[in-house]
Scaffold this active site. Structure first.
Site, PDB file in Angstrom:
ATOM      1  N   THR A 173       0.816  -1.215   0.000  1.00 46.84           N
ATOM      2  CA  THR A 173       0.000   0.000   0.000  1.00 46.84           C
ATOM      3  C   THR A 173       0.850   1.267   0.000  1.00 46.84           C
ATOM      4  OG1 THR A 173      -1.727  -1.171   1.216  1.00 46.84           O
ATOM      5  CG2 THR A 173      -1.831   1.238   1.206  1.00 46.84           C
ATOM      6  N   GLU A 174       0.430   2.233  -0.807  1.00 51.19           N
ATOM      7  CA  GLU A 174       1.080   3.535  -0.881  1.00 51.19           C
ATOM      8  C   GLU A 174       0.046   4.623  -0.616  1.00 51.19           C
ATOM      9  OE1 GLU A 174       4.432   2.251  -4.231  1.00 51.19           O
ATOM     10  OE2 GLU A 174       3.060   3.905  -4.643  1.00 51.19           O
ATOM     11  N   PRO A 175       0.490   5.861  -0.367  1.00 51.51           N
ATOM     12  CA  PRO A 175      -0.468   6.947  -0.124  1.00 51.51           C
ATOM     13  C   PRO A 175      -1.526   7.083  -1.223  1.00 51.51           C
ATOM     14  CG  PRO A 175       1.729   7.665   0.488  1.00 51.51           C
ATOM     15  CD  PRO A 175       1.878   6.310  -0.146  1.00 51.51           C
TER      16      PRO A 175
ATOM     17  N   GLU B  80      -3.700 -15.340   2.270  1.00 53.45           N
ATOM     18  CA  GLU B  80      -3.875 -14.160   3.113  1.00 53.45           C
ATOM     19  C   GLU B  80      -5.349 -13.938   3.442  1.00 53.45           C
ATOM     20  OE1 GLU B  80      -2.905  -9.341   3.152  1.00 53.45           O
ATOM     21  OE2 GLU B  80      -2.103 -10.622   1.549  1.00 53.45           O
TER      22      GLU B  80
ATOM     23  N   GLU C 107     -15.067  -4.309  -1.309  1.00 52.18           N
ATOM     24  CA  GLU C 107     -15.538  -3.918  -2.627  1.00 52.18           C
ATOM     25  C   GLU C 107     -14.724  -4.612  -3.719  1.00 52.18           C
ATOM     26  OE1 GLU C 107     -17.057  -1.465   0.343  1.00 52.18           O
ATOM     27  OE2 GLU C 107     -14.930  -1.790  -0.091  1.00 52.18           O
TER      28      GLU C 107
ATOM     29  N   GLY D 248      -3.864   1.715  -3.082  1.00 53.31           N
ATOM     30  CA  GLY D 248      -4.273   0.720  -2.103  1.00 53.31           C
ATOM     31  C   GLY D 248      -4.518  -0.607  -2.782  1.00 53.31           C
TER      32      GLY D 248
ATOM     33  N   GLY E 153     -24.907   0.531  27.975  1.00 55.04           N
ATOM     34  CA  GLY E 153     -23.828   1.497  28.193  1.00 55.04           C
ATOM     35  C   GLY E 153     -22.506   0.847  28.547  1.00 55.04           C
TER      36      GLY E 153
ATOM     37  N   GLN F 234     -24.776  -4.151  21.634  1.00 50.55           N
ATOM     38  CA  GLN F 234     -26.057  -3.543  21.984  1.00 50.55           C
ATOM     39  C   GLN F 234     -26.652  -4.172  23.239  1.00 50.55           C
ATOM     40  OE1 GLN F 234     -27.165  -0.924  20.390  1.00 50.55           O
ATOM     41  NE2 GLN F 234     -29.181  -0.677  21.344  1.00 50.55           N
TER      42      GLN F 234
END
Length: 381
Positions: free
Chosen positions: A126-128, A244, A369, A131, A342, A338
């Site tokens: 991955t690079e800036p 992976e 995706e 992806g 709290g 849920q």
């Protein structure tokens, strides 16, 4: 449901690894979460016990066992909510690049240290600005005699701080058409001039897993560190993605079972309107739905584990599993939280950590995706 995957020897290994987690990891885990990194000696302790790359042949320091031993480790780390100790990233994602594509000299040089835990690995794709689209990689490796000159940046790299070796995807041919034919994989050692590790990145979850940006500025890397041949990088990456994504799926199923176990215990103790909340119909029906999803997902992933061990091509099916299990993990952990009300939002409750830790699963190893794109290209062809 009886899974039928594991032998008595496998279960003995599971028990040994479980004791290791309870003895060496659980007492220190809160400290690691606060520090943002695990202690380096956990790697060598794991190596001393044969828990690092156990599948490697004995000649390289491994135990020569099957992939199910890795499955056991993935499951047990998930059972204890351990995300910071990236054992399976090293053992089952990165080291296979060296084992499968390295020459004998490279294997003898690096694999024994990978087994002892003295060498910690990372993979940098991955690079800036790149992806899931590997063809958009900009990091370059220009030929200069018997070296490459590497320039570029990588980001979101797990084991980014601790790594001693990083497998880096670079372009050795910037003019190749299509672009993926110019990709190659280089092994770059920590301490190589021009290779710099950035700061430990702050993340929503996985707090004790060191993640960093890596930069390469006129970094001279011996050509002997090239895995395979120039231009084979994209194919090598594609060949390893099946495992992976399977590793990811196995961990997600185990994470689902853990969330259900935590919730089952809580709903049987927590009372509302004079009775345990587990006795209310909504609670019971929701739990029934989630247990059904868990059981059905487990069967599918176990079948993929068997097929993978038989060296079958199940790329599309592992894409299905990766997308499905990560989405279901998010959904189920959310539903379970849920029930805690709290308290589920409090850091002291394990379900809260599970909630923040599970989100990234749908992002790494290829976003969901991208998984759907892989599936649709095959099923709609």
């Amino acid at each position: 449901m009886e899974r039928g995957l594991f032998t008595q020897e496998h279960e003995m290994f599971r028990e040994q690894f479980r004791k290791f987690i309870e003895r060496e990891i659980v007492p220190k885990y809160e400290e690691w979460e606060k520090k943002g990194i695990v202690d380096r000696d956990i790697w060598t302790k794991a190596g001393e016990n044969g828990f690092v790359c156990p599948w490697l042949p004995e000649e390289y320091g491994g135990l020569g066992v099957d992939f199910l031993y890795s499955v056991i480790q993935i499951e047990e780390l998930a059972n204890y909510g351990v995300t910071g100790f990236a054992l399976n990233l090293h053992s089952d994602v990165v080291v296979p690049y060296i084992s499968n594509f390295g020459n004998e000299e490279q294997k003898k040089k690096w694999l024994p240290g990978c087994c002892t835990g003295e060498i910690i690995t990372a993979v940098a794709m991955t690079e800036p600005d790149a992806g899931s689209d590997l063809q958009a990689i900009r990091a370059t490796a220009e030929s200069d005699g018997d070296h490459y000159i590497v320039n570029g940046q990588k980001t979101f790299i797990s084991n980014g701080i601790l790594n001693d070796l990083v497998v880096v995807a670079v372009k050795t041919d910037t003019k190749a058409e299509p672009a993926y034919k110019g990709l190659s994989l280089l092994v770059i050692e920590a301490g190589t001039p021009g290779y710099k590790k950035g700061q430990n990145l702050e993340k929503i979850g996985w707090h004790s897993q060191d993640t960093a940006e890596l930069s390469f500025e006129d970094c001279r890397v011996p050509k002997s560190n090239l895995l395979g041949q120039e231009g084979q990088g994209f194919l090598q990456l594609m060949m390893e993605l099946q495992q992976e994504r399977l590793v990811c799926s196995v961990g997600c199923i185990a994470g689902i079972w853990r969330a259900l176990s935590l919730t089952k215990e809580y709903i049987n103790e927590r009372k509302a309107f004079g009775r345990p909340i587990g006795r209310f119909q909504n609670t019971r029906f929701k739990m029934a739905e989630m247990y059904t999803i868990a059981e059905m997902s487990q069967v599918f992933v176990d079948q993929l584990v068997k097929a993978h061990m038989e060296h079958k091509n199940v790329d599309v099916e592992t894409a299905m599993a990766k997308y499905w299990t990560t989405d279901q993990l998010k959904r189920i952990v959310d539903e379970c939280l849920q029930f805690f009300g709290g308290y589920g939002y409090m850091e002291e409750y394990p379900i809260a950590r599970a909630y923040r830790d599970c989100r990234v699963q749908a992002i790494f190893a290829g976003t969901n995706e991208i998984m759907k794109e892989i599936i649709s290209r095959t099923k709609l062809a």
